[in-house]
Design a protein around this motif. Structure first.
Motif, PDB file in Angstrom:
ATOM      1  N   GLU A   1       0.826  -1.210   0.000  1.00 38.31           N
ATOM      2  CA  GLU A   1       0.000   0.000   0.000  1.00 38.31           C
ATOM      3  C   GLU A   1       0.858   1.257   0.000  1.00 38.31           C
ATOM      4  O   GLU A   1       0.553   2.230  -0.697  1.00 38.31           O
ATOM      5  N   MET A   2       1.944   1.246   0.758  1.00 37.47           N
ATOM      6  CA  MET A   2       2.827   2.411   0.738  1.00 37.47           C
ATOM      7  C   MET A   2       3.501   2.558  -0.619  1.00 37.47           C
ATOM      8  O   MET A   2       3.698   3.689  -1.106  1.00 37.47           O
ATOM      9  N   ALA A   3       3.835   1.456  -1.268  1.00 37.65           N
ATOM     10  CA  ALA A   3       4.409   1.527  -2.616  1.00 37.65           C
ATOM     11  C   ALA A   3       3.406   2.145  -3.595  1.00 37.65           C
ATOM     12  O   ALA A   3       3.778   2.946  -4.465  1.00 37.65           O
ATOM     13  N   PHE A   4       2.130   1.776  -3.441  1.00 34.27           N
ATOM     14  CA  PHE A   4       1.091   2.370  -4.289  1.00 34.27           C
ATOM     15  C   PHE A   4       0.989   3.875  -4.041  1.00 34.27           C
ATOM     16  O   PHE A   4       0.928   4.679  -4.990  1.00 34.27           O
TER      17      PHE A   4
ATOM     18  N   SER B   1       7.241  -2.330   6.952  1.00 29.54           N
ATOM     19  CA  SER B   1       8.629  -2.679   7.247  1.00 29.54           C
ATOM     20  C   SER B   1       9.488  -1.475   6.901  1.00 29.54           C
ATOM     21  O   SER B   1       9.033  -0.543   6.230  1.00 29.54           O
ATOM     22  N   ASN B   2      10.729  -1.516   7.348  1.00 29.87           N
ATOM     23  CA  ASN B   2      11.582  -0.370   7.046  1.00 29.87           C
ATOM     24  C   ASN B   2      11.909  -0.254   5.558  1.00 29.87           C
ATOM     25  O   ASN B   2      12.316   0.812   5.087  1.00 29.87           O
ATOM     26  N   ASN B   3      11.675  -1.322   4.791  1.00 34.52           N
ATOM     27  CA  ASN B   3      11.868  -1.245   3.345  1.00 34.52           C
ATOM     28  C   ASN B   3      10.998  -0.167   2.706  1.00 34.52           C
ATOM     29  O   ASN B   3      11.402   0.477   1.731  1.00 34.52           O
ATOM     30  N   ALA B   4       9.793   0.018   3.231  1.00 36.03           N
ATOM     31  CA  ALA B   4       8.862   0.995   2.665  1.00 36.03           C
ATOM     32  C   ALA B   4       9.413   2.409   2.788  1.00 36.03           C
ATOM     33  O   ALA B   4       9.309   3.219   1.855  1.00 36.03           O
TER      34      ALA B   4
ATOM     35  N   PRO C   1      -2.462  -6.949   0.141  1.00 32.50           N
ATOM     36  CA  PRO C   1      -3.364  -6.312  -0.821  1.00 32.50           C
ATOM     37  C   PRO C   1      -3.435  -4.807  -0.606  1.00 32.50           C
ATOM     38  O   PRO C   1      -3.260  -4.309   0.514  1.00 32.50           O
ATOM     39  N   VAL C   2      -3.693  -4.082  -1.688  1.00 31.81           N
ATOM     40  CA  VAL C   2      -3.921  -2.637  -1.608  1.00 31.81           C
ATOM     41  C   VAL C   2      -5.419  -2.429  -1.470  1.00 31.81           C
ATOM     42  O   VAL C   2      -6.192  -2.725  -2.385  1.00 31.81           O
TER      43      VAL C   2
ATOM     44  N   LYS D   1      -6.942   3.222  -2.421  1.00 30.15           N
ATOM     45  CA  LYS D   1      -7.037   3.586  -3.843  1.00 30.15           C
ATOM     46  C   LYS D   1      -8.004   4.750  -4.037  1.00 30.15           C
ATOM     47  O   LYS D   1      -7.723   5.687  -4.798  1.00 30.15           O
ATOM     48  N   ASP D   2      -9.126   4.689  -3.345  1.00 30.34           N
ATOM     49  CA  ASP D   2     -10.141   5.736  -3.502  1.00 30.34           C
ATOM     50  C   ASP D   2      -9.619   7.082  -3.015  1.00 30.34           C
ATOM     51  O   ASP D   2      -9.838   8.125  -3.663  1.00 30.34           O
ATOM     52  N   ARG D   3      -8.939   7.094  -1.885  1.00 34.01           N
ATOM     53  CA  ARG D   3      -8.449   8.357  -1.324  1.00 34.01           C
ATOM     54  C   ARG D   3      -7.345   8.952  -2.184  1.00 34.01           C
ATOM     55  O   ARG D   3      -7.309  10.173  -2.389  1.00 34.01           O
ATOM     56  N   VAL D   4      -6.457   8.122  -2.673  1.00 32.16           N
ATOM     57  CA  VAL D   4      -5.425   8.616  -3.575  1.00 32.16           C
ATOM     58  C   VAL D   4      -6.059   9.183  -4.837  1.00 32.16           C
ATOM     59  O   VAL D   4      -5.649  10.237  -5.351  1.00 32.16           O
ATOM     60  N   GLY D   5      -7.094   8.520  -5.335  1.00 28.87           N
ATOM     61  CA  GLY D   5      -7.798   9.018  -6.510  1.00 28.87           C
ATOM     62  C   GLY D   5      -8.445  10.362  -6.277  1.00 28.87           C
ATOM     63  O   GLY D   5      -8.396  11.251  -7.145  1.00 28.87           O
TER      64      GLY D   5
END
Length: 381
Positions: free
Chosen positions: A223-226, A264-267, A353-354, A359-363
């Motif tokens: 989700e953070m990647a999205f 995770s810290n990767n994000a 899952p995202v 998705k709606d808020r980013v849109g």
């Protein structure tokens, strides 16, 4: 500057807000020690943060408040008026021995960063990131607001357009107040919904200057990647900033005791990597993070990312010793820490899952900016 610079100070090694306060844990000193143990922090790259002078702090904070901080440090007593007017001496913002010197040193680093970035470059100031501080009062563990002071310093040194990106679990209410309605500032805040300070709802655009993205609990790496690829990167790119200020709070990781996200810290490292090179100036600040192992590992990885260092699969003995020396008294997460907190920097990815809500808020935010003439103008050379 030919290579990134790291701003730190020894005052953060032993200074604590008190035995039971969330900021009782060492953070900046852990990053310094880990980075040196890994051979990543040379003398040439390290800058000792200066303590900001009272007058410099008054670029945003009121003279009465700055004077109150100094007086309370000297007497170690907050009066009833200090509490009522400035929230000094509260449970959240307690009196402690370095109540002025510690935040003034973090602020001094951020003010200096604005000067050093005049001609461009990359600076990392992990003591910074106190984004809740208000002009006349302490707020949310933050006695001063060094991100605001850093951005004002950048402005004094010839920088006009600033993109401020905040991925701390808590909304940047102090920065939002400082740059409300500023047409040359783009603020993007990704924060946990309904978490203190309960500001920054989706519909709040801070007078046209902000994109607030409250996210639900258990936010995962996917989700953070999205969010990074669909919101942060395209918005910053369209804004074409002269400088980027990234507040890389570590309280969004799953192990943090004060938030409820599952990153995770990767994000965080991926956001740092994505923003590198998008502007001639990049300032990365610390922020939240209240598990000593997770914040130390995450912020050390930020420094590795800024320098292009490969994250080792297992830490060398000297670095492992730094992490094994940490304690986390008074929190259940400190009773049986897993072995990988001592032996690695990188977390296992926490993908998933995202969710449609994200998705709606980013849109919604993307469509909102498309409708604004000033955002379209950013695309014109």
């Amino acid at each position: 500057m030919d290579s990134p610079r790291f701003i730190g100070a020894e005052i953060f090694r032993h200074s604590s807000y008190g035995r039971w306060h969330p900021l009782r844990v060492p953070r900046v000193s852990t990053v310094m020690d880990l980075s040196r143990a890994l051979g990543w922090l040379s003398k040439a790259q390290f800058i000792t943060a200066p303590r900001a002078k009272p007058k410099a702090l008054m670029a945003w904070h009121t003279p009465d408040y700055v004077a109150a901080l100094q007086r309370v440090e000297a007497s170690q007593v907050a009066t009833a008026e200090d509490l009522a007017r400035h929230d000094l001496g509260s449970v959240t913002n307690p009196v402690y021995p370095e109540i002025f010197r510690r935040p003034a040193t973090a602020a001094g680093g951020s003010l200096l960063a604005g000067e050093l970035l005049r001609e461009g470059g990359v600076i990392y100031n992990p003591p910074g990131g106190t984004h809740h501080g208000m002009p006349d009062r302490a707020n949310g563990f933050c006695y001063l607001n060094d991100p605001v002071l850093a951005m004002l310093s950048l402005r004094r040194n010839g920088v006009r357009r600033i993109a401020y990106v905040d991925i701390d679990a808590h909304h940047c209410d102090g920065v939002a107040e400082g740059f409300h309605g500023d047409p040359d500032c783009l603020m993007i805040s990704v924060h946990e919904e309904r978490l203190w300070p309960r500001t920054g709802p989706l519909e709040d655009d801070a007078g046209g200057a902000a994109l607030n993205l409250p996210v639900p609990r258990r936010l995962n790496d996917s989700e953070m990647a999205f969010i990074r690829d669909a919101l942060i990167v395209p918005q910053v790119e369209a804004f074409r900033p002269d400088a980027i200020v990234l507040l890389c709070g570590a309280d969004g990781v799953e192990e943090d005791p004060l938030a409820h996200l599952s990153l995770s810290n990767n994000a965080h490292w991926a956001v740092v990597s994505a923003l590198m090179g998008m502007a001639p100036r990049l300032l990365v600040l610390g922020g939240g993070g209240y598990n000593p192992w997770s914040v130390g590992r995450l912020w050390t990885g930020v420094w590795a990312t800024l320098n292009g260092h490969a994250i080792p699969e297992r830490l060398p003995a000297d670095a492992e010793a730094v992490l094994r020396a940490l304690t986390f008294e008074g929190n259940k997460r400190g009773k049986n820490p897993p072995e990988h907190w001592f032996t690695t920097l990188r977390d296992a990815p926490r993908d998933g899952p995202v969710r449609d809500a994200i998705k709606d808020r980013v849109g919604i935010l993307s469509r909102r900016t498309e409708a604004r003439p000033r955002h379209r103008a950013y695309l014109i050379p």
